[in-house]
Design an enzyme around this catalytic site. Structure first.
Site, mmCIF file in Angstrom:
data_model
loop_
_atom_site.group_PDB
_atom_site.id
_atom_site.type_symbol
_atom_site.label_atom_id
_atom_site.label_comp_id
_atom_site.label_asym_id
_atom_site.label_seq_id
_atom_site.Cartn_x
_atom_site.Cartn_y
_atom_site.Cartn_z
ATOM 1 N N ARG C 249 47.575 52.395 22.392
ATOM 2 C CA ARG C 249 48.475 53.550 22.470
ATOM 3 C C ARG C 249 49.765 53.082 23.126
ATOM 4 N NH1 ARG C 249 47.174 57.382 26.909
ATOM 5 N NH2 ARG C 249 49.119 56.547 27.730
ATOM 6 N N HIS C 253 50.618 59.390 26.646
ATOM 7 C CA HIS C 253 49.567 60.223 26.067
ATOM 8 C C HIS C 253 50.176 61.377 25.285
ATOM 9 C CE1 HIS C 253 45.991 62.606 25.564
ATOM 10 N NE2 HIS C 253 46.603 63.613 26.131
ATOM 11 N N TYR C 262 50.329 54.801 35.774
ATOM 12 C CA TYR C 262 49.029 54.121 35.678
ATOM 13 C C TYR C 262 49.061 52.779 34.945
ATOM 14 C CZ TYR C 262 49.083 56.892 31.327
ATOM 15 O OH TYR C 262 49.432 57.474 30.140
HETATM 16 C C1 LIG Z 1 36.616 68.343 25.960
HETATM 17 C C2 LIG Z 1 37.979 67.972 26.426
HETATM 18 N N1 LIG Z 1 38.151 67.551 27.680
HETATM 19 C C3 LIG Z 1 39.362 67.206 28.138
HETATM 20 C C4 LIG Z 1 40.456 67.273 27.331
HETATM 21 C C5 LIG Z 1 41.844 66.902 27.877
HETATM 22 N N2 LIG Z 1 42.311 65.672 27.211
HETATM 23 C C6 LIG Z 1 43.088 65.728 26.119
HETATM 24 S S1 LIG Z 1 43.325 64.208 25.456
HETATM 25 C C7 LIG Z 1 42.398 63.443 26.638
HETATM 26 C C8 LIG Z 1 42.175 61.968 26.548
HETATM 27 C C9 LIG Z 1 41.568 61.595 25.234
HETATM 28 O O1 LIG Z 1 41.430 60.212 25.127
HETATM 29 P P1 LIG Z 1 40.928 59.533 23.774
HETATM 30 O O2 LIG Z 1 39.700 60.217 23.287
HETATM 31 O O3 LIG Z 1 40.831 58.075 24.013
HETATM 32 O O4 LIG Z 1 42.050 59.861 22.700
HETATM 33 P P2 LIG Z 1 43.574 59.408 22.726
HETATM 34 O O5 LIG Z 1 44.312 60.447 23.528
HETATM 35 O O6 LIG Z 1 43.650 58.047 23.314
HETATM 36 O O7 LIG Z 1 44.004 59.452 21.303
HETATM 37 C C10 LIG Z 1 41.933 64.381 27.554
HETATM 38 C C11 LIG Z 1 41.148 64.071 28.747
HETATM 39 C C12 LIG Z 1 40.242 67.732 26.027
HETATM 40 N N3 LIG Z 1 41.248 67.872 25.155
HETATM 41 N N4 LIG Z 1 39.002 68.066 25.598
#
Ligand SMILES: Cc1ncc(C[n+]2csc(CCOP(=O)(O)OP(=O)(O)O)c2C)c(N)n1
Ligand SMILES: Cc1ncc(C[n+]2csc(CCOP(=O)(O)OP(=O)(O)O)c2C)c(N)n1
Ligand SMILES: [Mg+2]
Ligand SMILES: [Mg+2]
Lengths: 357, 350, 350, 357
Positions: C249, C253, C262
Site C-alpha cells: 500500500r 490508508h 507509523y
Molecule cells: C470489521 C471491521 N473492523 C474495523 C474496521 C476499520 N478498518 C477499516 S480498514 C481497516 C484496515 C484493513 O486492513 P486490510 O484488511 O489489510 O485492508 P487494506 O486497508 O490494507 O486494503 C480497519 C481496521 C472495519 N472497516 N471493519
C-alpha cells in the site's frame, strides 16, 4: 399491515380443513410445503438435515427434498447467515436456522450489517428474501444461552421484519407468509410451545369461527396483531409463549369480574400500532408482558405507542410485566424470572387501582 | 500418532510416569466413567434435568487435566469436561450442579479450582484463554515459570470464527496457551468429515506457525505426555501449542439427543475403537502395574464417590431467587435493586 | 513466486496473453493509476469527502479483475478495489459515488456489473462469496461451466473470524470461490508481521485442504495467470482456491490517514519494491509489445477518462431524501411510510 | 446512582483547575492518568498503539507507558473483546477500543454472552472491570457502519452499564470513573464532538458554578443525569452529540418565550429515572431526542419511565424525535437522518399544542 379483524362473535362451526397439530408439526408442514412450492428455497443450519433439527422442525425434510435443499452446515452461525446473504444474491430463498436464540449473537454482524442492509445498499437490486428461524424465549429449563429473547434487538434494526407466532395455526400461516416475502424476516419460535397442540386450519389463514387459545378462529390479518381474547376492562399485550399465559390470567381475572382483552402482537416489527390503539382505545388500560429484560425491552416501545395514541383516554400508565434486568437464570430460577400469573395479576391490579395524584 | 517434532521446548527429559501415577490415572478414569454413566442414569431418574456425557473421552480428559499445574495454570472448559474437572480435583457437587440446573456456570469457585465456569457457548472461552495467557506474559514471570492457559473445545467448535481469531492472536502475541481439541468425531449429528475441512484441526496450526500434536485421545498416557510437552513449551515462553486428541463420543450428544437418527449401532462399534478405560486396564495388567484387586478397589472408590456426589446433588436446593439480582454486578444499581424489591414483594410475598 | 502445484485443474494450456491483451492490461493500469491519484487530489480540492487509494495495487487488482468472466462470475469487493471495478468495466461514476458520500454501496448496478456493492465491513463479504458460489453448485451447472465467486480482502481482514468460517464452509462444500487476498503489508498502521501469524495468509489454506497460490502482486501478468488458473480450478468443480497477492500500500490508508505516524519514507521506499506500473511498462518496452507512443496515448486516455469521471461526480447531486425510506424494503411497511411522511412534512415542508 | 444536583444559580466564578480542552484531549488525558494510577490497566485495539487510534484518543500513550500497557491487536473485534475477558480474569483492567460503533457487532457475542455475564456466571468471583470505548453516533460523513448508535442494544443487556459523555469535562471524569469500576461499562464517545473545546475542571468532577453548554459547572453527580440547562416549560432529554443540539434548540425556543430544560442523561444504563421524574415533574412536558432509529430505541424506555412517574401531571404524551427506521445513510443524506433543529422544534410544538381528545 395494520388492520385487525376481530372475530365475529357467536359463530362456532369447525372449518373443514382444521386439524389438531403441535406447533412443531405445523412448522414442519409449512416448511415441507414451502420447499415443494418454491424450488429456490433452501433450508440449512446446524443439525437441520439428517437429525431434523434439535427440535425436529425440519424432520424428514432432507430425506424428502434432498441434500441440496436441506443441509447441515459446519458449526458457525456467522457462516450460516453470511452464506445466506450470498445465496440470496444468487436468487435463492434461504431459510436458515440458528439452533437457539443465544447463538444468534455470533451472527449479529451478518444480520445487522448485511442481511438487513443489502437491499438498501444495493438500491433494491439485491433483495434478501431470507427467513431466519430462531427457536426463542425460555421456559424449558435449558442450559445457559438457550432461553434468550432478542426481539428488542431485532426490532431496532432497520431493514428487518420480526414475527413470532403463539399458536400452531399462526405458526403455519406466518411461516408460509414470511418465507414468501422478498424482505428478511426474523421468525421467533416460542420453543416452550413447540409441543402443545391446537387447531390448524390449513386452508384458511383467517377463519371466522370463534373460540379461545390456540384456535385459528380468533383471526386477524396475517400481517397485523390478533385479538386472542376480547375484553372490556384492560388489554394485555403479549407475544410468543406469553400469549397463552396471558389467556390463563384473563380467565382468572374474569373470576373477579375483570374482563381482560388479550392482544397477540405477532409482528414485533412493524408493530401493529392501530391494533394497539383500537384495543386500548376501548379498554383504556394496558399491561404489556414479555420475557425479555425490562430495560429497553420491546415493552417500552409498545407502551409508548399506546401512550402516544391513547394518552387522552388512558386511565393509568401502561404497566410492563417482564423479565428482570438480569441474565436469564438457570432452570431452578426460571420460574422466578419469567413473568408468572401472579406478577401479571399484580400488574393488572396496579393499573386498575391507579389514582392520579 | 503423536508428533512432537515441532515443539521448541519438548519436556522429553520429564521422567516417565511412575506406577503410582499410572494407577492414579486409572483411578481417576474409573471415577469419571462411573460418575458419567451414573449422571445419565440420574437424568432418567429425574434427579437432574439433563447431562452431556463424556463417555469414551476419559483418556483425553483425565490425561490432559492431570498435566495441569494448579498453582499457576488455568483451564477453560466448555460443557463436556467433567473428566478434566475431576482430574483437577474440583468439588464435583459444585461441578454437577450446573446439570441440576442450579447455576449456569456451576457452583464451584473457579479461581480456587483454576477451572473457569462451565461454558455453554461453543468456542466461547477460547479467546478468554488467550487473554488470560497474555496476562501471564504481561505479569512478567520468568520463562520457565509462566502460567499456562489450556482451553478445551470440540471438532464442531473448531468451525467458529473465534477459534481462528484466538489462534492468530495467540501466535502473534506468543501467548502461553494450549488449545486442546477433543475431536470426538461428532458435533451433535454432524460428523467430523462434514465439519472440519482438511480433516484435522491440528493441521491448521501450521498456518499460524503454531506447533501442533495430533494424539491418540484414547491413550491416557499419550495424552498426558503430549499435554506435558505442550505445557513445557508454553511455560518456557515459546508461545502456543495446538493438541488434537482423536477420540470418540460414545454416548449421545446429551440426554436429550437420539443418535439413532444419524448413526447406526454398527457404525458406533466400528468407529469408536477401543474403550480407553478397558484398554488402559489391559495395559496396566500386562505391564504388571496393577492387579485385579486394584481395579476392584478403584471401582469401589468410584461407586462411593458417585454416591456422595449424588447425595450432594440431591441436597442442593434451588438458589435463593434474590441471587438473580445480587450476582449481576459488583456494584448493584438502584434500578436493579428496585426490581429485586418488586420481585420479593410479588413472588415471595414479603 | 507463483506455486501452482496444488491446483487440480490448472489452466496451463491457456494461451499466453496476446500483445493486444498485454497492452489492454497496461491501458487499464494506467487508467486506474490516474483515476486513483486524481481521487486523492479531488479530496484535497473538496470534490469528495474521502477516498481510500489503491496506489501500488494496480497490478493485483487489474490482473485479477481481468480474469473474471462477466457472463457468469461474480466479484465481492471490500472498499479499496477501484482497480478491479475498472478492469471489469464498471460505470466509474457509479463506483466513485460512494466516495462522494452519495450512496454507501455505490450507484452502479451490482447485478449487471457482476460486482457486489462496496463493502465497508472488513471481511464482511467473504462469506457472501461462499454462499453465492454454493448457489452456483446448487443450480447444477455442469463442471466446466460453473460461475465462480471471487472475494477480495486484505491482510488485516484475514484476522477476522468470518474468513475462517468462509474458508472452512467453502472447503467442506467444495464451493467455487477464489479468495483473493491483497497482502499490501499494512492494515492502517499495523504491519503484516503483527497481524498475520505465520507470515502468510496463503499458508493457512493448506489447513483446510484448499490449494493456494502466493503470487507477486506487483506483476500483473503473474496475477492474471494465477487468477485464471484458480478460476479454471473452481469452474471445473474442484472447490475453492486461495490467492495471496503480495503487494504494498504505497499511499495512506485513506485520505484521513497520516502514515508518517507509523512508517518512515525510507521504510516505504525500501518495502514498496518496484512500482507495478513502471515495471510493466519496462517489460512491454523490452519485449517490444508497446512503444512510447502507446504509453503517451494510454496516459491521454486515462486523463480523458478522469475528466469525464470527475465531471460525472461533480454533477451527482445528493439523492432525494425519500430514498432513505423507499430503499429499505421491497415491501414497505406502513410504519416506515408514515415516518417518510413526517420527514417530508418537517424537512421538505411539504 | 440517581440523585441529580442542579447547579446553584447565580454563582459564576471560574474554578482554579479549569482548562479549555477538546473531548479528544480530555479523554486522552484521562487515559494517561488511569494508566499511571493503576498498573493493572491495559489499553488495546486496532491501531491504538503506534498510531494513537484513528481519532488520536490514545495518542502518545504507548510511547509513554510502553508496549505492554498500550498495544495494537490484529484486526478482529471478537478477538479484542474475548481477550479482554481473559485479561480481566487474570486481574487486569482492560480498556479495549472498537474502532467504530459499527464494528462492535462482530464482538456482540463476547460482549453479551461473556463480558456481561461472567460476574454472574461465576457468582461474583470473576468480575469484569472492562471499559469498552466505542466511538459512537453519526455526524461526520463517514463510510457505512461508522455512524451507528448502539445504546438501545447495550442498555438491554443485563450486566452492562452504559454511559455517554456530551462535554469534555464529563468525558474526562466519566472515563476516569468508569475505568475504576469493577463492572463492565460501555463508554460511548460522541465522535462528532471530539474536536469541540470546552472547560474541563480536572480537580473537581462536580463544580458548583453555573453557565451553559460544555461547562463543568452545571453539575450533577457523576453517576446520574445532568441538567445541562434549566427551564420551566418542557424538558428535552438527550445524550451524546444531541445534547449540544438540544441546547441550541433551547436558545431558539427561548426567543419564542419557551423555557426549555435540557437533561443530559449521561448514563444510558442504569437510567437516572429520578432525574427524569424531577425534571418532567416540574415542566410537565418532555421530548426525548436521539440519533438511533425510532423503533425500540432508548427513547421508548425514557418516554415510558417519564410516563410511569409523571402520568398524572403530564400535559401531553412524551414525544420522540429520533433517527428513522432506516439504515444510517451516506454523508449526503446524514443531515436528513439525524434529528435537526427543525425536527426537534416540531416535536416541541407537538407537545405544547397537544390537546386531549
Ligand atoms: C470489521 C471491521 N473492523 C474495523 C474496521 C476499520 N478498518 C477499516 S480498514 C481497516 C484496515 C484493513 O486492513 P486490510 O484488511 O489489510 O485492508 P487494506 O486497508 O490494507 O486494503 C480497519 C481496521 C472495519 N472497516 N471493519
Ligand atoms: C455458538 C454455539 N452454537 C451452537 C451451539 C449448540 N450446540 C451445543 S453443542 C453443539 C455441538 C458441539 O460439537 P463439538 O464442538 O464437537 O463438541 P462436542 O459436543 O462433540 O463435545 C452445538 C451445535 C452452541 N452451544 N454454541
Ligand atoms: Mg465433537
Ligand atoms: Mg492491508
Amino acid at each position: 399491515m395494520s388492520e385487525t379483524i376481530t372475530a365475529a362473535p357467536g359463530i362456532e362451526t369447525a372449518a373443514a380443513g382444521v386439524r389438531q397439530m403441535s406447533m412443531q408439526q405445523a412448522l414442519n408442514r409449512a416448511l415441507d410445503e414451502i420447499l415443494a412450492e418454491n424450488p429456490k428455497t433452501v433450508i440449512f443450519g446446524e443439525d437441520c438435515g439428517r437429525l431434523g433439527g434439535v427440535f425436529r422442525i425440519t424432520d424428514g425434510l432432507q430425506a424428502k427434498h434432498g441434500e441440496d435443499r436441506v443441509f447441515d452446515t459446519p458449526l458457525a452461525e456467522s457462516g450460516i447467515l453470511g452464506m445466506s446473504v450470498g445465496l440470496a444474491m444468487a436468487g435463492f430463498h434461504p431459510i436458515p436456522e440458528v439452533q437457539f436464540d443465544g447463538f444468534a449473537y455470533p451472527a449479529i454482524n451478518q444480520i445487522v450489517c448485511q442481511i438487513a442492509r443489502m437491499n438498501y445498499r444495493s438500491r433494491g437490486t439485491l433483495p434478501m428474501p431470507i427467513t431466519l428461524r430462531v427457536p426463542s424465549f425460555g421456559g424449558i429449563r435449558a442450559p445457559e444461552h438457550h432461553g434468550e429473547s432478542l426481539e428488542s434487538l431485532f426490532a431496532h434494526v432497520p431493514g428487518l421484519k420480526v414475527v413470532s407466532p403463539s399458536t400452531p395455526h399462526d405458526a403455519y400461516h406466518l411461516l408460509k407468509y414470511a418465507a414468501t416475502r422478498p424482505d428478511p424476516v426474523i421468525f421467533m419460535e416460542p420453543k416452550s410451545r413447540y409441543w402443545q397442540k391446537g387447531p390448524v386450519d390449513l386452508t384458511n389463514a383467517l377463519p371466522s369461527t370463534t373460540t379461545h387459545d390456540g384456535d385459528p378462529s380468533n383471526g386477524g390479518s396475517l400481517t397485523g396483531a390478533r385479538v386472542a381474547r376480547e375484553g372490556r376492562h384492560l388489554t394485555l399485550v403479549a407475544w410468543g409463549a406469553m400469549v397463552a399465559r396471558c389467556l390463563q390470567v384473563a380467565e382468572l381475572a374474569a373470576e373477579d369480574g375483570i374482563d381482560v382483552e388479550v392482544l397477540d402482537l405477532r409482528w414485533l416489527k412493524p408493530i401493529d400500532a392501530e391494533a394497539l390503539a383500537t384495543s386500548v382505545g376501548k379498554t383504556r388500560r394496558a399491561v404489556v408482558v414479555h420475557e425479555a429484560p425490562l430495560t429497553s425491552g420491546l415493552g417500552a416501545e409498545v407502551a409508548q405507542l399506546i401512550t402516544q395514541s391513547c394518552f387522552a383516554t388512558l386511565k393509568a400508565p401502561v404497566e410492563r410485566v417482564t423479565g428482570f434486568d438480569v441474565p436469564y437464570p438457570s432452570g431452578d430460577l426460571e420460574d422466578e424470572y419469567i413473568p408468572n400469573i401472579d406478577r401479571i395479576l399484580f400488574g393488572i391490579q396496579r393499573v386498575l387501582e391507579y389514582r392520579r395524584g | 500418532m503423536t508428533t512432537k517434532s515441532m515443539l521448541a521446548a519438548v519436556d522429553d527429559d520429564a521422567a516417565p510416569l511412575t506406577h503410582h501415577q499410572l494407577r492414579e490415572l486409572y483411578t481417576l478414569m474409573a471415577a469419571v466413567r462411573h460418575l458419567d454413566t451414573s449422571a445419565v442414569a440420574w437424568q432418567r431418574q429425574g434427579i437432574i434435568p439433563g447431562y452431556a456425557p463424556e463417555l469414551g473421552q476419559e483418556a483425553a480428559q483425565v490425561g490432559s487435566g492431570y498435566a495441569v499445574d494448579r498453582t499457576r495454570d488455568f483451564v477453560f472448559p466448555t460443557y463436556r469436561e467433567m473428566g478434566v474437572a475431576r482430574a483437577m480435583g474440583l468439588d464435583m457437587v459444585g461441578y454437577m450442579s450446573t446439570h441440576k440446573a442450579t447455576w449456569h456456570g456451576g457452583m464451584y469457585n473457579p479461581l480456587e479450582s483454576r477451572f473457569a465456569p462451565i461454558q455453554a457457548v461453543v468456542a466461547g472461552s477460547v479467546l478468554h484463554a488467550v487473554g488470560w495467557a497474555h496476562g501471564q506474559t504481561l505479569a512478567g514471570h520468568a520463562a520457565g515459570e509462566i502460567g499456562v492457559a489450556m482451553t478445551y473445545f470440540g471438532d464442531g467448535a473448531s468451525s467458529q470464527g473465534d477459534v481462528h481469531e484466538a489462534m492468530n492472536f495467540a501466535a502473534v502475541m506468543k501467548a502461553p496457551v494450549v488449545f486442546f481439541i477433543q475431536n470426538n468425531g461428532w458435533a451433535i449429528s454432524v460428523p467430523t468429515e462434514r465439519q472440519v475441512a482438511g480433516g484435522s484441526v491440528a493441521a491448521r496450526a501450521a498456518g499460524y506457525g503454531i506447533p501442533s500434536l495430533q494424539v491418540d485421545g484414547n491413550d491416557v498416557v499419550a495424552v498426558f505426555e503430549a499435554t506435558r510437552s505442550a505445557f513445557a513449551h508454553c511455560r518456557a515462553g515459546n508461545g502456543p501449542v495446538v493438541i488434537e486428541a482423536m477420540t470418540y463420543r460414545r454416548g449421545p450428544h446429551s440426554t436429550a439427543d437420539d443418535p439413532g437418527r444419524y448413526r447406526t449401532l454398527d457404525e458406533e462399534r466400528l468407529d469408536a475403537g477401543d474403550d480407553p478405560l478397558e484398554r488402559f486396564k489391559q495395559r496396566l495388567l500386562t505391564e504388571g502395574v496393577a492387579d485385579e484387586a486394584f481395579f476392584a478397589e478403584a471401582q469401589r472408590l468410584a461407586e462411593a464417590e458417585e454416591e456422595a456426589v449424588r447425595e450432594g446433588i440431591a441436597e442442593l436446593g434451588p438458589r435463593p431467587g434474590a441471587e438473580m439480582f445480587s450476582m449481576v454486578f459488583q456494584e448493584p444499581t438502584p434500578a436493579l435493586q428496585s426490581q429485586a424489591t418488586s420481585w420479593r414483594e410479588e413472588s415471595e410475598h414479603v
